[in-house]
Design an enzyme around this catalytic site. Structure first.
Site, PDB file in Angstrom:
ATOM      1  N   ARG A   1      13.445  36.421  20.321  1.00 56.32           N
ATOM      2  CA  ARG A   1      11.677  36.414  20.231  1.00 56.32           C
ATOM      3  C   ARG A   1      11.487  38.082  21.375  1.00 56.32           C
ATOM      4  O   ARG A   1      12.352  38.231  22.419  1.00 56.32           O
ATOM      5  CB  ARG A   1      12.131  35.493  21.780  1.00 56.32           C
ATOM      6  CG  ARG A   1      10.501  35.456  22.435  1.00 56.32           C
ATOM      7  CD  ARG A   1       9.088  34.977  21.384  1.00 56.32           C
ATOM      8  NE  ARG A   1       8.409  35.002  22.427  1.00 56.32           N
ATOM      9  CZ  ARG A   1       6.671  34.496  21.731  1.00 56.32           C
ATOM     10  NH1 ARG A   1       7.232  34.580  20.543  1.00 56.32           N
ATOM     11  NH2 ARG A   1       5.958  34.174  22.559  1.00 56.32           N
TER      12      ARG A   1
ATOM     13  N   GLU B   1      25.600  -5.228  35.271  1.00 55.13           N
ATOM     14  CA  GLU B   1      24.659  -5.950  35.026  1.00 55.13           C
ATOM     15  C   GLU B   1      23.341  -6.089  35.251  1.00 55.13           C
ATOM     16  O   GLU B   1      23.459  -4.504  36.510  1.00 55.13           O
ATOM     17  CB  GLU B   1      25.379  -8.018  35.747  1.00 55.13           C
ATOM     18  CG  GLU B   1      26.898  -8.078  35.258  1.00 55.13           C
ATOM     19  CD  GLU B   1      27.705  -8.785  36.258  1.00 55.13           C
ATOM     20  OE1 GLU B   1      27.185  -9.046  36.262  1.00 55.13           O
ATOM     21  OE2 GLU B   1      28.580  -9.239  35.155  1.00 55.13           O
ATOM     22  N   PRO B   2      22.423  -6.032  35.332  1.00 50.38           N
ATOM     23  CA  PRO B   2      21.103  -6.831  35.918  1.00 50.38           C
ATOM     24  C   PRO B   2      21.012  -6.275  37.203  1.00 50.38           C
ATOM     25  O   PRO B   2      20.923  -5.617  37.963  1.00 50.38           O
ATOM     26  CB  PRO B   2      20.398  -7.900  35.338  1.00 50.38           C
ATOM     27  CG  PRO B   2      20.772  -8.809  34.598  1.00 50.38           C
ATOM     28  CD  PRO B   2      22.519  -7.775  33.706  1.00 50.38           C
TER      29      PRO B   2
ATOM     30  N   GLU C   1      37.182   7.579  31.538  1.00 49.77           N
ATOM     31  CA  GLU C   1      36.003   7.617  31.100  1.00 49.77           C
ATOM     32  C   GLU C   1      35.058   8.697  31.479  1.00 49.77           C
ATOM     33  O   GLU C   1      34.331   9.708  31.316  1.00 49.77           O
ATOM     34  CB  GLU C   1      34.568   6.166  31.677  1.00 49.77           C
ATOM     35  CG  GLU C   1      33.610   6.685  31.432  1.00 49.77           C
ATOM     36  CD  GLU C   1      33.130   5.311  31.773  1.00 49.77           C
ATOM     37  OE1 GLU C   1      32.891   4.104  31.717  1.00 49.77           O
ATOM     38  OE2 GLU C   1      31.766   5.909  31.858  1.00 49.77           O
ATOM     39  N   ARG C   2      34.991   8.751  33.220  1.00 49.82           N
ATOM     40  CA  ARG C   2      34.462  10.288  33.731  1.00 49.82           C
ATOM     41  C   ARG C   2      35.293  12.016  33.133  1.00 49.82           C
ATOM     42  O   ARG C   2      34.540  12.474  33.025  1.00 49.82           O
ATOM     43  CB  ARG C   2      34.820   9.678  34.676  1.00 49.82           C
ATOM     44  CG  ARG C   2      34.361   8.899  35.534  1.00 49.82           C
ATOM     45  CD  ARG C   2      33.776   8.707  37.319  1.00 49.82           C
ATOM     46  NE  ARG C   2      33.212   7.745  37.950  1.00 49.82           N
ATOM     47  CZ  ARG C   2      33.459   6.685  38.375  1.00 49.82           C
ATOM     48  NH1 ARG C   2      34.615   6.741  38.393  1.00 49.82           N
ATOM     49  NH2 ARG C   2      32.869   5.769  38.953  1.00 49.82           N
TER      50      ARG C   2
ATOM     51  N   GLY D   1      24.543  -2.721  39.746  1.00 47.47           N
ATOM     52  CA  GLY D   1      25.168  -1.364  38.852  1.00 47.47           C
ATOM     53  C   GLY D   1      26.070  -0.459  39.574  1.00 47.47           C
ATOM     54  O   GLY D   1      27.156  -0.941  39.680  1.00 47.47           O
TER      55      GLY D   1
ATOM     56  N   GLN E   1      13.470  27.251  30.184  1.00 49.02           N
ATOM     57  CA  GLN E   1      12.448  27.870  30.166  1.00 49.02           C
ATOM     58  C   GLN E   1      12.876  29.437  29.582  1.00 49.02           C
ATOM     59  O   GLN E   1      11.637  29.887  29.353  1.00 49.02           O
ATOM     60  CB  GLN E   1      13.267  28.812  31.845  1.00 49.02           C
ATOM     61  CG  GLN E   1      12.871  29.304  32.762  1.00 49.02           C
ATOM     62  CD  GLN E   1      11.381  28.706  32.910  1.00 49.02           C
ATOM     63  OE1 GLN E   1      10.882  27.196  32.966  1.00 49.02           O
ATOM     64  NE2 GLN E   1      10.135  29.627  33.609  1.00 49.02           N
TER      65      GLN E   1
HETATM   66  C1  LIG Z   1      22.189   4.943  28.546  1.00 47.20           C
HETATM   67  C2  LIG Z   1      23.742   4.615  29.152  1.00 47.20           C
HETATM   68  C3  LIG Z   1      24.597   4.026  29.036  1.00 47.20           C
HETATM   69  C4  LIG Z   1      25.174   3.307  29.537  1.00 47.20           C
HETATM   70  N1  LIG Z   1      25.776   2.211  29.137  1.00 47.20           N
HETATM   71  C5  LIG Z   1      26.813   1.858  29.725  1.00 47.20           C
HETATM   72  C6  LIG Z   1      27.417   1.338  28.987  1.00 47.20           C
HETATM   73  O1  LIG Z   1      28.148   1.411  28.334  1.00 47.20           O
HETATM   74  N2  LIG Z   1      28.706  -0.273  29.961  1.00 47.20           N
HETATM   75  C7  LIG Z   1      28.511   0.188  31.382  1.00 47.20           C
HETATM   76  O2  LIG Z   1      29.297  -0.574  31.663  1.00 47.20           O
HETATM   77  N3  LIG Z   1      27.428   0.540  31.659  1.00 47.20           N
HETATM   78  C8  LIG Z   1      26.531   1.630  31.108  1.00 47.20           C
HETATM   79  N4  LIG Z   1      25.640   1.663  31.581  1.00 47.20           N
HETATM   80  C9  LIG Z   1      25.041   1.734  33.280  1.00 47.20           C
HETATM   81  C10 LIG Z   1      25.320   2.830  34.158  1.00 47.20           C
HETATM   82  O3  LIG Z   1      26.659   2.913  34.535  1.00 47.20           O
HETATM   83  C11 LIG Z   1      24.404   2.657  35.557  1.00 47.20           C
HETATM   84  O4  LIG Z   1      23.012   3.197  35.208  1.00 47.20           O
HETATM   85  C12 LIG Z   1      25.204   3.045  37.165  1.00 47.20           C
HETATM   86  O5  LIG Z   1      26.267   2.729  37.144  1.00 47.20           O
HETATM   87  C13 LIG Z   1      23.718   3.374  37.633  1.00 47.20           C
HETATM   88  O6  LIG Z   1      23.629   1.612  37.860  1.00 47.20           O
HETATM   89  P1  LIG Z   1      22.301   0.535  38.431  1.00 47.20           P
HETATM   90  O7  LIG Z   1      21.177   1.645  37.755  1.00 47.20           O
HETATM   91  O8  LIG Z   1      22.023  -0.072  38.039  1.00 47.20           O
HETATM   92  O9  LIG Z   1      21.611   2.403  39.676  1.00 47.20           O
HETATM   93  P2  LIG Z   1      22.037   1.056  41.206  1.00 47.20           P
HETATM   94  O10 LIG Z   1      23.119   1.041  41.036  1.00 47.20           O
HETATM   95  O11 LIG Z   1      20.393   0.439  41.097  1.00 47.20           O
HETATM   96  O12 LIG Z   1      20.897   2.884  41.998  1.00 47.20           O
HETATM   97  C14 LIG Z   1      20.151   3.436  41.953  1.00 47.20           C
HETATM   98  C15 LIG Z   1      19.712   4.319  43.334  1.00 47.20           C
HETATM   99  O13 LIG Z   1      21.286   4.443  43.843  1.00 47.20           O
HETATM  100  C16 LIG Z   1      22.028   5.024  44.433  1.00 47.20           C
HETATM  101  N5  LIG Z   1      22.406   3.993  45.236  1.00 47.20           N
HETATM  102  C17 LIG Z   1      23.533   3.269  44.948  1.00 47.20           C
HETATM  103  N6  LIG Z   1      24.434   2.535  45.702  1.00 47.20           N
HETATM  104  C18 LIG Z   1      24.633   4.018  46.463  1.00 47.20           C
HETATM  105  C19 LIG Z   1      25.167   4.044  47.971  1.00 47.20           C
HETATM  106  N7  LIG Z   1      26.415   3.155  48.465  1.00 47.20           N
HETATM  107  N8  LIG Z   1      25.341   5.027  48.589  1.00 47.20           N
HETATM  108  C20 LIG Z   1      24.171   6.256  47.670  1.00 47.20           C
HETATM  109  N9  LIG Z   1      22.974   5.885  47.243  1.00 47.20           N
HETATM  110  C21 LIG Z   1      23.341   4.851  46.255  1.00 47.20           C
HETATM  111  C22 LIG Z   1      22.104   5.373  43.049  1.00 47.20           C
HETATM  112  O14 LIG Z   1      22.846   6.201  43.174  1.00 47.20           O
HETATM  113  C23 LIG Z   1      21.374   5.713  42.386  1.00 47.20           C
HETATM  114  O15 LIG Z   1      20.435   7.144  42.787  1.00 47.20           O
HETATM  115  C24 LIG Z   1      24.953   2.507  30.968  1.00 47.20           C
HETATM  116  C25 LIG Z   1      23.207   3.402  31.386  1.00 47.20           C
HETATM  117  C26 LIG Z   1      22.408   4.448  30.978  1.00 47.20           C
HETATM  118  C27 LIG Z   1      21.183   4.583  30.865  1.00 47.20           C
END
Ligand SMILES: Cc1cc2nc3c(=O)[nH]c(=O)nc-3n(C[C@H](O)[C@H](O)[C@H](O)COP(=O)(O)OP(=O)(O)OC[C@H]3O[C@@H](n4cnc5c(N)ncnc54)[C@H](O)[C@@H]3O)c2cc1C
Length: 394
Positions: free
Chosen positions: A269, A127-128, A243-244, A131, A344
Site C-alpha cells: 500500500r 448456565e444462564p 482448556e486455558r 457464568g 489500523q
Molecule cells: C462464544 C462463547 C462460547 C462459549 N463456550 C462455552 C462452552 O463451550 N462451555 C461452557 O461451559 N461455557 C462456554 N462459554 C461461557 C463462558 O465461559 C462464559 O461466558 C464466561 O465464563 C463468563 O460468564 P458470563 O458470560 O455469565 O459472565 P458473568 O459471569 O455474568 O460476568 C460478567 C462480568 O462480570 C465480571 N465479574 C464476574 N465476577 C467477578 C468478580 N468476582 N470480580 C470481578 N469481576 C467479576 C466478569 O469478569 C464479566 O466482566 C462460552 C461463551 C461464549 C461467549
C-alpha cells in the site's frame, strides 16, 4: 525454561499448517459471512487424523503430547480461527477430558467415535445464572434414580452445543455441598428430554454453533458419570487449566496471520509516494505486534508443556493453575492489541467486514471472555500468588 520445539513437533506444525491452508482456509469466508456451520468439518478432520490428537493410536487417536496438539491448534488458528473453535471444544473440552477422567469402559465407548469424527463433542459448564461463578451458582441438578440420574436444568453459551452428539455436562448431585456437590456426566444428546433452546448469533466465531441447552429429566446411566459422585470439581478444574493453556494457541496463530497480512499490506500500500511500511509509526505497530506475539507464544508453550507434565487428576490449584490462567490472560490481551493494530494498518479496508483482519478483529473479542473472563483469570493468579507465599487474606 527452554522451548525449542523438537523436530517431530515442528513437523506436526508444518503438516497441520499446510493442511489448514488447503482445507480450512477456503471455508472461512462463508462461515463468517453466512454464519455457516460446515457440517462435514469434524468428520473430515477425524478422517484426516486431526481428532483425538492426544488419544492413543489404538483408540483411533494420534498419540501426541498436548504441546503437539497445541501446535496444530496454532496452525488451524492461523488459517481459520472459526474452524479452530469448532474443533477445539470437540477435541480438547470434550474428548481430552473424557480421556483424562474416564473409566476404561467410558473411554472405549466414547473416545473412538470422537476420534473418528463420527460424533461431535461439547462441554457444558456455564448456565444462564452461572457464568464466572460457574460452580457456586450451578443450578442444573442430577438426581439419582436407580441405576440412572435424571438431569434437569439449562446450560448456556455451549460451543458446539446445538450440533453435539455428546456433551460433557456438569451437574449438582448434592446441592447443599456447593462446589463440592458437583458431578460430571457424559450426556448423549439423542436422549429424550434433551433439546436446544437457541443457537446464538454472535459478532465473531461465526459458523461455530453456540447455544443454550435444555435438560428436562434427561435419563443418564450412572456408568456415564465421569469420576466419582460429587468429585466433579476436580474434573472441572484440571480440565479448565488445560482448556486455558490450549485456548491461547489459536489466538497466537490468528495474531501471526494478522501480522503477516499487515506486513504484506504495509509493503504494497503506497501513500505519499512510498509504501506505508516505510513510515516509522507503521513500523512501530509492526514491531509491537511481533513482540507481543513472541511473548504470548512463549507463555503459551510454557503453559502447555506444564500441562503435559501434569498427572491425571492434578491441576486446578497451585503453579499450574496460575500459569494457565496467565497464558490465556496474556494471549487475550495480545490478540486484542494485535488485531486492533492490524485493522489500523489496513486503514479503511480494515473496517470492512470481509477483510481477513476484520474477521480476526471481531473474533478476538471473545478471548477475554471465554473459558473464564479476564477478571476471573486475574483473581486466580492473585489467589495463587498469595497461596504460594503462605499468606491468607482471611
Ligand atoms: C462464544 C462463547 C462460547 C462459549 N463456550 C462455552 C462452552 O463451550 N462451555 C461452557 O461451559 N461455557 C462456554 N462459554 C461461557 C463462558 O465461559 C462464559 O461466558 C464466561 O465464563 C463468563 O460468564 P458470563 O458470560 O455469565 O459472565 P458473568 O459471569 O455474568 O460476568 C460478567 C462480568 O462480570 C465480571 N465479574 C464476574 N465476577 C467477578 C468478580 N468476582 N470480580 C470481578 N469481576 C467479576 C466478569 O469478569 C464479566 O466482566 C462460552 C461463551 C461464549 C461467549
Amino acid at each position: 525454561m527452554q522451548f525449542e520445539l523438537t523436530e517431530a513437533q515442528r513437523a506436526v506444525h508444518d503438516t497441520a499448517f499446510r493442511y489448514a491452508e488447503a482445507e480450512l482456509h477456503p471455508l472461512l469466508a462463508r462461515m463468517d459471512d453466512e454464519d455457516w456451520f460446515p457440517e462435514h468439518l469434524i468428520a473430515k478432520l477425524g478422517a484426516d487424523g486431526y481428532c483425538g490428537l492426544t488419544a492413543p493410536e489404538d483408540l483411533g487417536g494420534a498419540g501426541m503430547d498436548l504441546m503437539s496438539a497445541g501446535l496444530v491448534a496454532e496452525a488451524f488458528g492461523y488459517w481459520n480461527t472459526n474452524a479452530a473453535f469448532i474443533w477445539g471444544p470437540h477435541e480438547n473440552l470434550c474428548l481430552n477430558n473424557i480421556l483424562r477422567n474416564g473409566t476404561e469402559d467410558q473411554i472405549a465407548r466414547f473416545v473412538p467415535d470422537l476420534c473418528a469424527g463420527r460424533r461431535i463433542g461439547a462441554l457444558g459448564l456455564t448456565e444462564p445464572g452461572a457464568g464466572s461463578d460457574a460452580l457456586g451458582s450451578m443450578a442444573l441438578k442430577a438426581v439419582r434414580d436407580g441405576d440412572d440420574y435424571l438431569l434437569t436444568g439449562r446450560k448456556m453459551f455451549i460451543s458446539n452445543g446445538p450440533v453435539a452428539d455428546v456433551v460433557l455436562t456438569y451437574a449438582k448431585t448434592a446441592p447443599d455441598l456447593g462446589a463440592k456437590g458437583i458431578s460430571a456426566f457424559i450426556v448423549e444428546t439423542d436422549t429424550p428430554g434433551f433439546s436446544v433452546a437457541q443457537s446464538l448469533t454472535k459478532m465473531g466465531w461465526r459458523g461455530c454453533p453456540t447455544g443454550e441447552l435444555v435438560f428436562e429429566g434427561v435419563r443418564v446411566p450412572a456408568r456415564n458419570r465421569l469420576g466419582a459422585e460429587n468429585a466433579g470439581v476436580a474434573v472441572v478444574m484440571s480440565g479448565l487449566d488445560i482448556e486455558r493453556a490450549f485456548l491461547a494457541l489459536p489466538y497466537i496463530g490468528a495474531a501471526q496471520r494478522c501480522l503477516d497480512l499487515s506486513l504484506d499490506h504495509a509493503a504494497t500500500r503506497r501513500q505519499f509516494g512510498k509504501p506505508i511500511g516505510s513510515f516509522q509509526m507503521i513500523q512501530s505497530m509492526l514491531a509491537e505486534m511481533a513482540t507481543l506475539i513472541d511473548a504470548a507464544r512463549l507463555t503459551a508453550y510454557h503453559a502447555l508443556s506444564a500441562c503435559d507434565a501434569m498427572a491425571r487428576g492434578e491441576g486446578g490449584r497451585g503453579a499450574i493453575h496460575r500459569i494457565c490462567a496467565g497464558s490465556v490472560l496474556f494471549g487475550a490481551e495480545m490478540i486484542a492489541k494485535v488485531t486492533d493494530m492490524a485493522v489500523q494498518i489496513h486503514g479503511g479496508a480494515g473496517f470492512v467486514w470481509e477483510t481477513e483482519v476484520n474477521r480476526h478483529y471481531r473474533n478476538a473479542r471473545i478471548a477475554s471472555l471465554g473459558g473464564g473472563t479476564t477478571e476471573v483469570r486475574k483473581l486466580i493468579i492473585a489467589e495463587e500468588l498469595f497461596r504460594a507465599r503462605g499468606l491468607s487474606l482471611g
